[in-house]
Design a protein around this motif. Structure first.
Motif, PDB file in Angstrom:
ATOM      1  N   MET A   1       0.433  -1.338   0.415  1.00 33.82           N
ATOM      2  CA  MET A   1       0.013   0.122   0.120  1.00 33.82           C
ATOM      3  C   MET A   1       1.028   1.084  -0.454  1.00 33.82           C
ATOM      4  O   MET A   1       0.662   2.220  -0.990  1.00 33.82           O
ATOM      5  N   SER A   2       2.130   1.358   0.316  1.00 27.93           N
ATOM      6  CA  SER A   2       2.428   2.147   0.616  1.00 27.93           C
ATOM      7  C   SER A   2       3.275   2.172  -1.123  1.00 27.93           C
ATOM      8  O   SER A   2       3.864   3.831  -1.635  1.00 27.93           O
ATOM      9  N   ILE A   3       3.447   1.468  -1.070  1.00 27.83           N
ATOM     10  CA  ILE A   3       3.916   2.204  -2.902  1.00 27.83           C
ATOM     11  C   ILE A   3       2.869   2.061  -3.443  1.00 27.83           C
ATOM     12  O   ILE A   3       3.310   3.402  -4.814  1.00 27.83           O
ATOM     13  N   THR A   4       1.537   1.683  -3.752  1.00 28.26           N
ATOM     14  CA  THR A   4       1.078   2.674  -4.637  1.00 28.26           C
ATOM     15  C   THR A   4       0.239   3.773  -4.083  1.00 28.26           C
ATOM     16  O   THR A   4      -0.062   4.273  -5.123  1.00 28.26           O
ATOM     17  N   LEU A   5       0.552   4.363  -2.604  1.00 27.67           N
ATOM     18  CA  LEU A   5       0.550   5.396  -2.121  1.00 27.67           C
ATOM     19  C   LEU A   5       0.885   6.556  -2.782  1.00 27.67           C
ATOM     20  O   LEU A   5       1.448   7.324  -3.461  1.00 27.67           O
ATOM     21  N   ALA A   6       2.467   6.076  -2.716  1.00 32.94           N
ATOM     22  CA  ALA A   6       3.898   6.530  -3.266  1.00 32.94           C
ATOM     23  C   ALA A   6       3.354   6.224  -4.910  1.00 32.94           C
ATOM     24  O   ALA A   6       3.878   8.147  -5.809  1.00 32.94           O
ATOM     25  N   THR A   7       3.335   5.688  -5.589  1.00 35.97           N
ATOM     26  CA  THR A   7       2.522   5.961  -7.135  1.00 35.97           C
ATOM     27  C   THR A   7       1.954   6.506  -7.760  1.00 35.97           C
ATOM     28  O   THR A   7       1.552   7.382  -8.783  1.00 35.97           O
ATOM     29  N   LEU A   8       0.936   7.071  -6.400  1.00 38.41           N
ATOM     30  CA  LEU A   8      -0.441   8.287  -7.346  1.00 38.41           C
ATOM     31  C   LEU A   8       0.263   9.433  -6.683  1.00 38.41           C
ATOM     32  O   LEU A   8       0.117  10.407  -7.499  1.00 38.41           O
ATOM     33  N   PHE A   9       1.410   9.517  -5.748  1.00 34.73           N
ATOM     34  CA  PHE A   9       1.486  11.116  -5.951  1.00 34.73           C
ATOM     35  C   PHE A   9       2.861  11.587  -6.890  1.00 34.73           C
ATOM     36  O   PHE A   9       3.174  12.475  -7.475  1.00 34.73           O
ATOM     37  N   THR A  10       3.741  10.626  -7.398  1.00 36.32           N
ATOM     38  CA  THR A  10       4.592  10.559  -8.759  1.00 36.32           C
ATOM     39  C   THR A  10       3.750  10.862  -9.831  1.00 36.32           C
ATOM     40  O   THR A  10       3.297  10.491  -9.841  1.00 36.32           O
ATOM     41  N   LYS A  11       4.907  11.666 -11.067  1.00 34.43           N
ATOM     42  CA  LYS A  11       3.658  11.973 -11.441  1.00 34.43           C
ATOM     43  C   LYS A  11       3.905  10.504 -12.787  1.00 34.43           C
ATOM     44  O   LYS A  11       4.600  10.140 -12.608  1.00 34.43           O
ATOM     45  N   THR A  12       2.586  10.712 -13.459  1.00 32.88           N
ATOM     46  CA  THR A  12       2.686   9.628 -14.144  1.00 32.88           C
ATOM     47  C   THR A  12       3.190   9.514 -16.148  1.00 32.88           C
ATOM     48  O   THR A  12       4.197  10.772 -15.966  1.00 32.88           O
ATOM     49  N   ALA A  13       3.987   8.324 -16.217  1.00 33.47           N
ATOM     50  CA  ALA A  13       4.675   8.101 -16.989  1.00 33.47           C
ATOM     51  C   ALA A  13       4.371   7.951 -18.758  1.00 33.47           C
ATOM     52  O   ALA A  13       5.203   7.917 -19.610  1.00 33.47           O
ATOM     53  N   THR A  14       3.057   8.413 -18.651  1.00 31.60           N
ATOM     54  CA  THR A  14       2.358   8.289 -20.072  1.00 31.60           C
ATOM     55  C   THR A  14       2.618   9.713 -21.028  1.00 31.60           C
ATOM     56  O   THR A  14       2.482  10.482 -20.507  1.00 31.60           O
TER      57      THR A  14
ATOM     58  N   ILE B   1       8.509   6.747  -2.727  1.00 38.33           N
ATOM     59  CA  ILE B   1       8.697   8.512  -3.602  1.00 38.33           C
ATOM     60  C   ILE B   1       9.741   8.674  -4.088  1.00 38.33           C
ATOM     61  O   ILE B   1       9.776   8.787  -5.063  1.00 38.33           O
ATOM     62  N   ARG B   2      10.916   8.568  -3.478  1.00 39.73           N
ATOM     63  CA  ARG B   2      12.383   9.393  -3.575  1.00 39.73           C
ATOM     64  C   ARG B   2      12.831   7.743  -4.447  1.00 39.73           C
ATOM     65  O   ARG B   2      13.311   8.446  -5.093  1.00 39.73           O
ATOM     66  N   LEU B   3      12.544   6.300  -4.017  1.00 40.66           N
ATOM     67  CA  LEU B   3      12.958   5.510  -5.119  1.00 40.66           C
ATOM     68  C   LEU B   3      11.756   5.059  -6.609  1.00 40.66           C
ATOM     69  O   LEU B   3      13.085   5.373  -7.097  1.00 40.66           O
ATOM     70  N   GLN B   4      11.009   5.892  -6.780  1.00 42.35           N
ATOM     71  CA  GLN B   4      10.003   6.034  -8.016  1.00 42.35           C
ATOM     72  C   GLN B   4      11.072   7.329  -8.461  1.00 42.35           C
ATOM     73  O   GLN B   4      10.829   7.024 -10.031  1.00 42.35           O
ATOM     74  N   ASN B   5      11.238   8.190  -8.165  1.00 42.98           N
ATOM     75  CA  ASN B   5      11.243   9.196  -8.841  1.00 42.98           C
ATOM     76  C   ASN B   5      13.227   9.394  -8.604  1.00 42.98           C
ATOM     77  O   ASN B   5      14.106  10.449  -9.867  1.00 42.98           O
ATOM     78  N   THR B   6      13.802   7.951  -8.429  1.00 42.53           N
ATOM     79  CA  THR B   6      15.239   8.420  -9.273  1.00 42.53           C
ATOM     80  C   THR B   6      15.693   7.823 -10.025  1.00 42.53           C
ATOM     81  O   THR B   6      15.388   6.441 -10.259  1.00 42.53           O
ATOM     82  N   PRO B   7      16.367   7.976 -11.240  1.00 45.99           N
ATOM     83  CA  PRO B   7      16.336   7.501 -12.295  1.00 45.99           C
ATOM     84  C   PRO B   7      16.830   6.339 -12.109  1.00 45.99           C
ATOM     85  O   PRO B   7      18.001   5.647 -11.946  1.00 45.99           O
ATOM     86  N   VAL B   8      16.355   5.030 -13.114  1.00 45.39           N
ATOM     87  CA  VAL B   8      16.916   3.744 -12.992  1.00 45.39           C
ATOM     88  C   VAL B   8      18.657   3.155 -13.303  1.00 45.39           C
ATOM     89  O   VAL B   8      18.609   4.829 -13.510  1.00 45.39           O
ATOM     90  N   ASN B   9      19.888   2.922 -12.434  1.00 40.61           N
ATOM     91  CA  ASN B   9      21.107   2.885 -12.909  1.00 40.61           C
ATOM     92  C   ASN B   9      21.611   3.877 -12.240  1.00 40.61           C
ATOM     93  O   ASN B   9      22.839   5.017 -12.114  1.00 40.61           O
ATOM     94  N   SER B  10      21.164   4.891 -11.154  1.00 43.64           N
ATOM     95  CA  SER B  10      21.676   6.461 -11.022  1.00 43.64           C
ATOM     96  C   SER B  10      22.201   5.229  -9.666  1.00 43.64           C
ATOM     97  O   SER B  10      22.182   4.937  -9.603  1.00 43.64           O
TER      98      SER B  10
END
Lengths: 203, 406
Positions: A19-32, B374-383
């Motif tokens: 759930m923490s991962i999905t919530l984090a994705t909710l707040f990050t920018k979409t990749a589309t 969030i920090r993990l997902q904002n980090t580019p791959v291979n950083s």
């Protein structure tokens, strides 16, 4: 009994983490990338849209739109015969003999020129069987994938313009008449060889 | 409602008749609109949670997508499959919707408004939701389709399995309130989190979790959507439905999320109770209630996009081997807790404060994990930047499984 409780603990903790991962994705920018709205072929447009991925475009061996380099095409019709769904149509006439090197550096001889080279992209299934046997590498897949047209008829791509075809036909007629004159002048000049030449060009 | 009409100067008999007419009209319209809106919210949140955009073409930001969907579904041809049992097949979707609508009779709107405050309120909800499953079973049977029949059978198995933990999960609340009536259940709690039933003691917290998970299963929400498992049963009992009947099935399902959220809020999360100095402000109470329900519904959506579907045997195991024993623990624990602290209000105070503190601690730890992710997902791959890996998981359950069987 120990397994019973450890399973409960692992169940709760993994749901917690998930759930923490999905919530984090909710707040990050979409990749589309909204494809038709964003020009995917321009790096600037992609960067402007916040795209952080690959900017090299399609890979080299991507089988996109077919293209024929008429400069090095010998109108040999091999691609036409290789095509499993007959979407390539070629007609050819005789032309001046020309020697050159193909894309791979292999020497090639052109004896005939195309008067018609149509590819029906509406039928094409991008299998690549036409580009493999091409002796000069004239017919090849580009990395282009954006060729949406309004109607099926527009999807037929012609690589020989009517003017070029007319020119080639005119030249062929000239060559034929010259040959006739030659034959008339020297009727018994190696008949076997000329027959063989005809066969190769026909077949 | 009838009191309101009487205060407007109407005859009492007439007012009660009018109330009977107005309530269903209001509720049916609310459910229809809510069902549409939540379907868009669901897809939008699902999109964001998967790093996509979700519907974004109809209306600003895709907000009118539900209208387009509704128009499309109503205009579509309703295909009746050959060899189906026509009467049952036509009746089933409306039975499903009816089962959901009927629960709205006792679902409260704030602490002071209940459409019909039955004295068996919560019991009525538990029994009427089973009507939905009758509809699903009928749809599965009448469709003349093996997938649909399997879906219907799964629904039956699921309701039999999860009905018990849900009812057992509600028992602690009934113990505290001493009544099955909705208004009494709401009155048994206060306005502050310390007075909510969830935070009363560890057992009521456990009961809430059991009730919530069980309700998810009863409402056929992912991860418990076995009757219509897309990847296994090609939409199960819905396979043969199209057009308006399909819309009715979907509406019932989406509306069910509100029922679950409202019940959780009313019974465990302090309903729409307001501090004493605000008096009986019905509208403010409604507002508080709706906000709380929305939060619970958001958690449902969130779980939906986090967890994959259980396998059907895992789901049965989950209920019979884990939820049911735990619900007994919650029930007896709550009874013992009440007995132990019956004449010691200070002990109740301390327990509830400790529970709230514990909850805040969990929330704090959780937000820490969210920030890390969030920090993990904002980090580019291979950083080259190293991110702290997730906490090591508990001992592998696979290895320990034989022990449970022995």
């Amino acid at each position: 009994m120990k397994g019973y409780f450890s399973q409960m603990v692992s169940g709760v903790s993994t749901v917690f983490e998930g759930m923490s991962i999905t919530l984090a994705t909710l707040f990050t920018k979409t990749a589309t990338i909204e494809y038709p709205d964003v020009d995917v072929r321009s790096d600037e447009a992609l960067r402007k849209g916040g795209y952080k991925g690959n900017l090299r475009g399609m890979p080299e061996n991507y089988r996109g739109l077919l293209h024929v380099d008429m400069e090095i095409c010998t109108a040999c019709m091999i691609c036409m015969r290789a095509c499993p769904i007959d979407c390539i149509v070629i007609t050819n006439v005789k032309c001046d003999k020309r020697k050159f090197n193909g894309k791979s550096g292999k020497p090639a001889v052109q004896t005939r020129a195309a008067t018609r080279f149509d590819i029906d992209l509406g039928k094409c299934m991008f299998c690549g069987l036409c580009s493999e046997p091409c002796p000069t590498g004239a017919i090849h897949h580009t990395t282009e994938f954006h060729f949406n047209k309004g109607s099926l008829a527009e999807l037929v791509v012609c690589f020989v313009t009517p003017e070029q075809a007319a020119l080639a036909q005119k030249r062929a007629a000239e060559i034929e008449s010259e040959e006739k004159e030659k034959k008339a002048a020297e009727p018994k000049d190696k008949p076997a060889k000329s027959k063989k030449d005809d066969e190769t060009s026909e077949g | 409602m009838s009191n309101l009409l009487v205060s407007l100067g109407l005859n009492e008999t007439l007012a009660s008749y009018l109330a009977v007419m107005i309530w269903p009209a209001l509720l049916v319209n609310f459910v229809a609109i809510y069902g549409g809106v939540i379907s868009v919210v669901l897809r939008k949140v699902g999109g964001w949670m998967q790093s996509r955009l979700g519907p974004n073409r109809v209306g600003p930001g895709g907000s009118l997508q539900w209208l387009a969907d509704a128009i499309k579904l109503i205009l579509k041809e309703g295909i009746i499959p050959a060899g189906c049992d026509k009467l049952m097949w036509n009746l089933a979707p409306f039975l499903i919707v009816m089962g959901v609508f009927a629960t709205f009779v006792v679902v409260p709107w704030g602490s002071y408004i209940v459409p019909s405050d039955l004295n068996v309120g919560i019991l009525y909800v538990i029994s009427i939701t089973a009507l939905t499953v009758v509809g699903i079973l009928m749809a599965g049977w009448a469709s003349n389709n093996k997938w649909s029949l399997l879906g219907g059978m799964r629904a039956a198995a699921q309701i039999v399995t999860y009905e018990i933990p849900v009812a057992m999960g509600l028992l602690p609340a009934i113990l505290v309130a001493g009544s099955l009536q909705m208004s009494d259940l709401m009155k048994a709690q206060g306005w502050s989190p310390f007075d909510w039933l969830v935070f009363q003691n560890p057992f009521s917290m456990l009961a809430f979790l059991i009730f919530f998970v069980g309700s998810l299963a009863e409402a056929n929400q992912t991860p418990f959507d076995f009757p219509e498992a897309e990847s296994e049963l090609v939409q199960g009992f819905v396979t043969e439905y199209s057009g308006f009947r399909f819309a009715a099935v979907g509406l019932g399902e989406f509306a069910n999320t509100w029922v679950v959220g409202a019940l959780c809020t009313a019974v465990f999360l302090g309903a729409g109770n307001l501090p004493a100095f605000l008096g009986e402000a019905a509208f403010l109470s409604l507002l508080v209630f709706v906000v709380k329900v929305s939060l619970v519904v958001f958690v449902m959506i969130w779980l939906r996009w986090t967890l994959p579907r259980f396998r059907i045997d895992q789901a049965m195991e989950f209920s019979w081997k884990y939820l049911l024993p735990l619900s007994f623990v919650a029930f007896f624990g709550q009874a013992l807790f009440m007995l132990a602290t019956y004449e010691r209000p200070w002990a109740q105070q301390i327990t509830s404060h400790v529970m709230v503190l514990l909850f805040l601690g969990v929330l704090f730890k959780f937000s820490g994990r969210v920030m890390a992710n969030i920090r993990l997902q904002n980090t580019p791959v291979n950083s080259p930047v190293k991110i702290q890996p997730p906490a090591p998981a508990a001992p592998a359950p696979a290895a320990a499984e034989p022990a449970t069987e022995a």
